[in-house]
Design an enzyme around this catalytic site. Structure first.
Site, PDB file in Angstrom:
ATOM      1  N   ASN A  16       0.867  -1.183   0.000  1.00  0.00           N
ATOM      2  CA  ASN A  16       0.000   0.000   0.000  1.00  0.00           C
ATOM      3  C   ASN A  16       0.900   1.229   0.000  1.00  0.00           C
ATOM      4  OD1 ASN A  16      -1.781   2.065   0.478  1.00  0.00           O
ATOM      5  ND2 ASN A  16      -2.316   1.437   2.564  1.00  0.00           N
ATOM      6  N   TRP A  17       1.010   1.852  -1.153  1.00  0.00           N
ATOM      7  CA  TRP A  17       1.936   2.992  -1.277  1.00  0.00           C
ATOM      8  C   TRP A  17       1.402   4.263  -0.634  1.00  0.00           C
ATOM      9  CZ3 TRP A  17       3.995   3.127  -7.011  1.00  0.00           C
ATOM     10  CH2 TRP A  17       4.751   1.968  -7.252  1.00  0.00           C
ATOM     11  N   LYS A  18       0.124   4.274  -0.289  1.00  0.00           N
ATOM     12  CA  LYS A  18      -0.504   5.497   0.256  1.00  0.00           C
ATOM     13  C   LYS A  18      -0.258   6.655  -0.715  1.00  0.00           C
ATOM     14  CE  LYS A  18      -0.095   3.416   4.755  1.00  0.00           C
ATOM     15  NZ  LYS A  18       0.000   3.555   6.186  1.00  0.00           N
ATOM     16  N   HIS A  31      -9.430   1.541   5.054  1.00  0.00           N
ATOM     17  CA  HIS A  31      -8.146   1.722   5.746  1.00  0.00           C
ATOM     18  C   HIS A  31      -8.356   2.705   6.896  1.00  0.00           C
ATOM     19  CE1 HIS A  31      -4.018   2.826   6.569  1.00  0.00           C
ATOM     20  NE2 HIS A  31      -3.672   1.702   5.972  1.00  0.00           N
ATOM     21  N   GLU A  38      -6.703   5.120   7.870  1.00  0.00           N
ATOM     22  CA  GLU A  38      -6.474   6.526   7.495  1.00  0.00           C
ATOM     23  C   GLU A  38      -7.711   7.104   6.821  1.00  0.00           C
ATOM     24  OE1 GLU A  38      -2.810   5.771   5.403  1.00  0.00           O
ATOM     25  OE2 GLU A  38      -1.898   5.258   7.325  1.00  0.00           O
ATOM     26  N   GLU A  66      -5.324  -4.397  10.818  1.00  0.00           N
ATOM     27  CA  GLU A  66      -4.267  -3.398  10.973  1.00  0.00           C
ATOM     28  C   GLU A  66      -4.506  -2.611  12.261  1.00  0.00           C
ATOM     29  OE1 GLU A  66      -2.297  -2.368   6.921  1.00  0.00           O
ATOM     30  OE2 GLU A  66      -3.864  -0.935   7.350  1.00  0.00           O
ATOM     31  N   GLY A  70       2.763   2.741  10.713  1.00  0.00           N
ATOM     32  CA  GLY A  70       3.723   3.813  10.498  1.00  0.00           C
ATOM     33  C   GLY A  70       4.456   4.237  11.767  1.00  0.00           C
ATOM     34  N   SER A  90       3.689  -1.816  10.300  1.00  0.00           N
ATOM     35  CA  SER A  90       5.141  -1.889  10.483  1.00  0.00           C
ATOM     36  C   SER A  90       5.745  -3.249  10.124  1.00  0.00           C
ATOM     37  CB  SER A  90       5.523  -1.480  11.914  1.00  0.00           C
ATOM     38  OG  SER A  90       5.115  -0.141  12.163  1.00  0.00           O
ATOM     39  N   GLY A  92       2.968  -0.977   4.305  1.00  0.00           N
ATOM     40  CA  GLY A  92       2.953   0.440   3.957  1.00  0.00           C
ATOM     41  C   GLY A  92       4.348   0.913   3.586  1.00  0.00           C
ATOM     42  N   GLY A  93       5.005   1.604   4.521  1.00  0.00           N
ATOM     43  CA  GLY A  93       6.308   2.229   4.275  1.00  0.00           C
ATOM     44  C   GLY A  93       7.319   1.338   3.580  1.00  0.00           C
TER      45      GLY A  93
HETATM   46  P1  13P Z   1       3.218   0.699   7.671  1.00  0.00           P
HETATM   47  O1  13P Z   1       3.701  -0.615   7.096  1.00  0.00           O
HETATM   48  O2  13P Z   1       3.946   1.882   7.135  1.00  0.00           O
HETATM   49  O3  13P Z   1       3.153   0.647   9.166  1.00  0.00           O
HETATM   50  O4  13P Z   1       1.702   0.881   7.166  1.00  0.00           O
HETATM   51  C1  13P Z   1       0.812  -0.151   7.307  1.00  0.00           C
HETATM   52  C2  13P Z   1      -0.403   0.155   6.521  1.00  0.00           C
HETATM   53  O5  13P Z   1      -1.136   1.065   6.854  1.00  0.00           O
HETATM   54  C3  13P Z   1      -0.656  -0.640   5.320  1.00  0.00           C
HETATM   55  O6  13P Z   1      -1.937  -0.422   4.821  1.00  0.00           O
END
Ligand code: 13P
Length: 248
Positions: A9-11, A94, A96, A167, A173, A213, A234-235
Site C-alpha cells: 500500500n503505497w498510500k 483503511h 487513514e 491493521e 507507520g 510496520s 505500507g512504508g
Molecule cells: P506501515 O507498514 O507503514 O506501518 O503501514 C501499514 C499500513 O497502513 C498498510 O496499509
C-alpha cells in the site's frame, strides 16, 4: 491450503515517473511462485503501472473507490474506472480513510459491494486504537467493524473474493508491530467470527492479512503464523524492502 499474499500500500507516495521507475526496478526480483503479490499505487499511476506489470504475475490494486458508478461526484473514482486501469484488488476502510476522511462501516460496506459487482477483490481493513486495546475493547471493536463491513455479502464472495486485513492503528507507520502471537490471535478471532456467520469451509478459505510496520526483519515471524495469510505493507513497500518481504 491458503496461498500467502503480500500487498504493498503505497498510500500518497510517488509521482507517475517515480512509480514507473520503482516498479521497473523491482518487478523482475519478485518471485511470485509461492505467494501472490499486489501493488497499490495512487490512482494517477494505475494505468501506467498496469502496462509495466503486463506479462508478470504481480497484480494491481487501488487504495479507494467510490460506491457510485458515475455522475456528479467531484473528486471520486468509480469501480468501472478501476477496471479500465486493469485493477484486480482494492483496499477499503483503511484506518487513514476512516479517521481522516470519516469513512464509516456503512460506506465501507457499500464500497465492497460495488467492487464485487465489478469483479474487483475488496481488501477490507479493520483495526483498533491503542486506547481500545488498553481498555480491552479490541475484540468488540473488530467484531463490529467486521460484521458491519461484510453485511449482506454472499457466501460465494466471502469464499472467493473478499480479503480481510487486520491493521491495529497503533502499529501503522509507528515502527511498533503487534507481536506475531497477538496479531495471530486477532486474525484467528476474525476467522472465528466469519465461521459463526458463514461456516467453517468459508472461514478456512478466506485470507486474513496483518498490517502495521511489517519489514524484512519481522516478516517471516508474522507470515509463519497459522492464521495470518499475508501482509499489508505500507512504508516498506516503497523500497527494496518490499522484495525482501515478498521473498521472505
Ligand atoms: P506501515 O507498514 O507503514 O506501518 O503501514 C501499514 C499500513 O497502513 C498498510 O496499509
Amino acid at each position: 491450503m491458503r496461498k500467502k499474499i503480500i500487498i504493498g500500500n503505497w498510500k500518497m507516495n510517488y509521482t507517475i515517473t517515480e512509480a514507473e521507475d520503482f516498479v521497473s526496478s523491482i518487478k523482475d526480483k519478485i518471485n511470485v511462485d509461492f505467494v501472490d503479490v499486489v501493488i497499490c499505487p495512487n490512482f494517477v499511476s494505475l494505468y501506467n503501472i498496469s502496462n509495466i506489470l503486463e506479462g508478470t504475475n504481480i497484480k494491481l490494486g487501488a487504495q479507494n473507490v467510490s460506491w457510485e458508478d458515475k455522475g456528479a461526484y467531484t473528486g471520486e473514482t468509480s469501480a468501472p474506472m478501476l477496471v479500465s486501469s486493469f485493477v484486480d484488488y482494492c483496499i477499503i476502510g483503511h484506518s487513514e480513510r476512516r479517521t481522516i476522511f470519516n469513512e464509516t462501516d456503512e460506506i465501507v460496506n457499500k464500497k465492497a459491494k460495488k467492487l464485487l459487482e465489478n469483479n474487483i477483490k475488496p481488501i477490507i481493513c479493520v483495526g483498533e486504537t491503542l486506547e481500545e486495546r488498553e481498555s480491552n475493547k479490541m475484540y468488540d471493536v473488530i467484531s463490529n467493524e467486521l460484521s458491519n463491513s461484510i453485511d449482506g455479502i454472499s457466501k460465494e464472495d466471502m469464499e472467493r473474493n473478499i480479503l480481510i486485513a487486520y491493521e491495529p492503528i497503533w502499529a501503522i507507520g509507528t515502527g511498533k508491530t503487534a507481536s506475531a502471537e497477538d496479531a495471530n490471535k486477532m486474525c484467528s478471532f476474525i476467522r472465528s467470527k466469519i465461521e459463526e456467520k458463514y461456516g467453517s469451509k468459508i472461514a478456512q478459505s478466506i485470507r486474513i492479512l496483518y498490517g502495521g510496520s511489517v519489514k524484512p526483519t519481522n516478516a517471516k515471524e508474522i507470515l509463519d503464523m497459522e492464521d495470518i495469510d499475508g501482509a499489508l505493507v505500507g512504508g516498506a513497500s516503497l523500497k527494496n524492502d518490499f522484495v525482501a518481504i515478498v521473498n521472505y
